[in-house]
Every structure is written in structure tokens, then in C-alpha cells.
Scaffold this active site. Structure first.
Site, PDB file in Angstrom:
ATOM      1  N   ASP A  47       3.982  -6.176   3.462  1.00 53.66           N
ATOM      2  CA  ASP A  47       3.877  -5.029   4.352  1.00 53.66           C
ATOM      3  C   ASP A  47       5.043  -5.116   5.327  1.00 53.66           C
ATOM      4  O   ASP A  47       5.889  -6.004   5.219  1.00 53.66           O
ATOM      5  CB  ASP A  47       2.518  -5.037   5.062  1.00 53.66           C
TER       6      ASP A  47
ATOM      7  N   HIS B 211       5.050   3.302  12.602  1.00 51.91           N
ATOM      8  CA  HIS B 211       4.110   4.417  12.760  1.00 51.91           C
ATOM      9  C   HIS B 211       4.721   5.572  13.553  1.00 51.91           C
ATOM     10  O   HIS B 211       4.018   6.347  14.201  1.00 51.91           O
ATOM     11  CB  HIS B 211       2.796   3.953  13.397  1.00 51.91           C
TER      12      HIS B 211
ATOM     13  N   ASP C  89       6.496   2.109   6.084  1.00 54.58           N
ATOM     14  CA  ASP C  89       5.229   1.375   6.074  1.00 54.58           C
ATOM     15  C   ASP C  89       4.270   2.172   5.195  1.00 54.58           C
ATOM     16  O   ASP C  89       3.736   3.191   5.638  1.00 54.58           O
ATOM     17  CB  ASP C  89       4.713   1.247   7.504  1.00 54.58           C
TER      18      ASP C  89
ATOM     19  N   GLU D 205      -5.118   1.190   3.010  1.00 57.99           N
ATOM     20  CA  GLU D 205      -4.787   0.160   3.999  1.00 57.99           C
ATOM     21  C   GLU D 205      -4.754   0.705   5.414  1.00 57.99           C
ATOM     22  O   GLU D 205      -5.196   0.037   6.355  1.00 57.99           O
ATOM     23  CB  GLU D 205      -3.434  -0.477   3.648  1.00 57.99           C
ATOM     24  N   GLU D 206      -4.233   1.904   5.582  1.00 55.53           N
ATOM     25  CA  GLU D 206      -4.084   2.452   6.935  1.00 55.53           C
ATOM     26  C   GLU D 206      -5.425   2.704   7.623  1.00 55.53           C
ATOM     27  O   GLU D 206      -5.478   2.859   8.845  1.00 55.53           O
ATOM     28  CB  GLU D 206      -3.269   3.756   6.900  1.00 55.53           C
TER      29      GLU D 206
ATOM     30  N   HIS E 273       0.819  -1.220   0.000  1.00 53.91           N
ATOM     31  CA  HIS E 273       0.000   0.000   0.000  1.00 53.91           C
ATOM     32  C   HIS E 273       0.851   1.268   0.000  1.00 53.91           C
ATOM     33  O   HIS E 273       1.879   1.346   0.664  1.00 53.91           O
ATOM     34  CB  HIS E 273      -0.984   0.010   1.169  1.00 53.91           C
TER      35      HIS E 273
END
Length: 351
Positions: free
Chosen positions: A243, A323, A188, A222-223, A71
Site C-alpha cells: 500500500d 487521500h 492509493d 480496503e478503504e 487494493h
């Protein structure tokens, strides 16, 4: 003997990708970049209605398909309120903590197409003014954006075209270290997007005939939980999300191997596919780690929850401080690409 992946090119591609603002819901520019990158490699591409991109390579078997996904959407924010002091209140996009963005540079993307820079700060930042500055909670109430414009009230801010609902992207602060580390926000999952793009290029340049028609979904939601849960061809048997591997206390994932996920918050991944990936890694001397990610969901788990009858798996490079201020190493990128290279050429197992 396969050609070793060009990690320098992969890292440069990551640098380009993370430098394109793309919080979930604001991904047109990065999807166009991926689309243009794929044009020389003779792959069929199309966009789904959500704005994601699907690239397809025809295989010898057109009745059973594979799908790989990564993603391009990232964490970010949206303007929640234009405050009376000329600052902006944020509403976060994706799952992360306010403390991880304190002091970060950002961009506000207005509906008119203008971009205005700013800095995300605590309202009570100055220790010369606020005695309890270090103790105040990092949350939506206390944190705000100081815009780089002469604006001290709500009216002056709105004169610059800033309004509630404008997207806010975070400065990636990307750095390619000489010793192989890559530091940046948004690894990510743009590290994995770069890996998939390199894989498509390698298949094209080596004129590899794939055993099964294979789709590469570059998802863009996706997030927020639903990037890869649609547009899965009925013929798809195996669905592999690429991922990040999550690192931390109790985790086996590191920055130098490919991480193969056994289970995340959605439950176990398909045991047969996981064992096949491990067997491929052993067979080709690819360094890997098996792991469980306790607070994690992927496009593959989203597809399962949407009701698709597929065999699902999850692998990826190890990412430290997910993150937040993320980091990985070129060795992890290379291991992930090598495993994918062998996976797309392997026969499906009859589980």
C-alpha cells in the site's frame, strides 16, 4: 543481476487503472481489468464473494504460503440527497476531507448504467453573490454536485435516472510527467496494484520458481476497512500488504524510496518480517525508509483484527498528499518492485 523493472510500463498501467472508476462498492470493472491483464501469465485466478480477485502461483513448498495484497477500491461518494435546487448532496466513501474535492469533476453512475458528469462545489461558491463564500465550512451541508444536465429541481434530476445511492467517482486527473513524477488521485492504492501486476508478469517472463506458493489478493474494500480480512488460506504464514507510504511532517517516507512500515494506527507490524525486508533492501542496494503512519490501517492489519494467525507486514511507494491530490515518482515504484521481487524469492525466516 535482475532485469530492471520497466517503469514506463508500470506508469502506463497506473494510468489505465486510475482511469477506471472504482470507489469502494463499485469495483466490478476494475477487477475485470485486472483479471484480463493476468490471463497471459498462467496464474490461477478466482474471485471471492466480496468481489476481490485472488491470483495464485504454485511454489516449491505448498505447505507454507505467502500472500501479498493491494487494493483497487478508491475514495469516492454516494448520492445522499437529490436537492430541490437540482443539485446533489453527497455522503463520502472512505476517509477524506470535503476540502480536498472542492472544484473536482466527477461522474454519477446511475443504477441503469448511465453516467452523468458533474462538478463538486460549495453551495456558496460565487463571490458575486455570497459575501462569506471563503469562510463557509466545507462539509456535507454546504457542498453539492452541480450536474451537467438541464435540471433545476428535484423532479428534473430524477428524470435523468439519478437517485439516492448512486455511486459518485472522482476525476483522477492523472498526469505522467517527463521527469518521472506521477500525479493523480487514487495512487492509493492503484500504484501498488500496478506494481504487483508487474511482479506477476516478471515472474512469468523470467520463469522464476517461487520457494512458497504465493497468493496475490487484489482487494476491493480496503478503504472501508475489510478488504483483505478473509479468503486467507490456512497455510498462509506471511501476509504482506503493499500500500502507500504516507508522507508529511515528522515522516521519513519520500517519493524516491520504498517505505517499510514499522507501525500504524493498528499497532506494530511483525518485527521479524520488518527486519527481513530491511535486510533484503540492504543486501540488494534498494533505497528504503522505515516509517510510522499514525492515522492509517491496511489490509494486513484488517486480517490481524479478523483473527488470522499470520505474520504481517506493510510496504509501499511513498505517496505525497494522500487521500487528496496524490503524487509519487518512478524511483519509488522501482524500489518497491525490486524489494518485492527479492522478497517472493527469499526463504521464510523462523522468527
Amino acid at each position: 543481476m535482475i532485469n530492471q523493472p520497466d517503469t514506463a510500463e508500470t506508469k502506463e498501467l497506473i494510468e489505465q487503472l486510475v482511469s477506471i472508476p472504482s470507489p469502494s462498492g463499485f469495483t466490478e470493472e476494475v477487477i475485470t481489468f485486472v483479471e484480463e491483464y493476468l490471463k497471459p501469465f498462467d496464474v490461477e485466478t478466482k474471485r471471492n464473494r466480496k468481489g476481490g480477485l485472488i491470483a495464485t502461483i504454485a511454489g516449491e513448498n505448498s505447505e507454507e504460503h505467502r500472500m501479498l495484497t493491494a487494493h483497487v477500491d478508491t475514495l469516492g461518494a454516494m448520492v445522499k440527497e437529490v436537492k430541490s435546487n437540482g443539485r446533489l448532496r453527497l455522503d463520502l466513501i472512505g476517509g477524506y476531507n470535503y476540502n480536498s474535492i472542492e472544484g473536482e469533476y466527477c461522474q454519477i453512475h446511475t443504477s441503469s448504467g448511465e453516467t452523468i458528469t458533474g462538478t463538486i462545489l460549495m453551495h456558496q461558491t460565487s463571490v458575486h453573490v455570497y459575501k462569506e463564500a471563503g469562510k463557509a465550512e466545507r462539509n456535507q451541508v454546504n457542498m453539492e454536485v452541480r450536474i451537467d444536465a438541464k435540471a433545476t429541481n428535484e423532479k428534473e434530476v430524477r428524470a435523468f435516472g439519478i437517485e439516492v445511492g448512486d455511486f459518485v467517482s472522482l476525476d483522477p486527473r492523472v498526469e505522467l510527467c517527463e521527469n518521472g513524477f506521477i500525479k493523480s488521485r487514487h495512487l492509493d492504492d492503484k500504484a501498488s496494484v500496478a506494481i504487483l501486476l508487474q511482479l506477476v508478469k516478471q515472474i512469468h517472463e523470467e520463469k522464476i520458481s517461487l520457494p512458497y506458493t504465493t497468493h496475490f489478493l487484489i482487494s476491493n474494500n480496503e478503504e472501508i476497512g475489510y478488504g483483505g480480512n478473509s479468503n486467507i488460506p490456512e497455510e498462509t504464514v506471511e501476509y504482506l500488504a503493499v500500500d502507500m507510504g504516507a508522507m508529511g511532517d515528522g515522516q521519513s517516507t519520500d517519493e524516491f524510496t520504498v517505505s517499510i512500515c514499522a507501525k500504524d494506527a493498528s499497532g506494530p507490524y511483525h518485527l521479524g518480517l520488518r527486519n527481513s525486508l530491511v535486510d533484503l533492501a540492504k543486501q540488494h542496494d534498494i533505497a528504503y525508509k522505515l516509517d510510522i503512519y499514525p492515522y492509517y490501517g491496511s489490509d494486513a492489519s484488517a486480517a490481524i483484527k479478523a483473527g488470522h494467525d499470520i505474520i504481517h507486514g506493510l510496504i509501499g511507494p511513498g505517496i505525497d498528499s494522500s487521500h487528496a491530490f496524490e503524487r509519487t515518482h518512478e524511483e519509488s515504484l522501482a524500489c518497491t518492485l525490486q524489494l518485492l521481487y527479492h522478497y517472493v524469492q527469499s526463504d521464510m525466516q523462523r522468527y
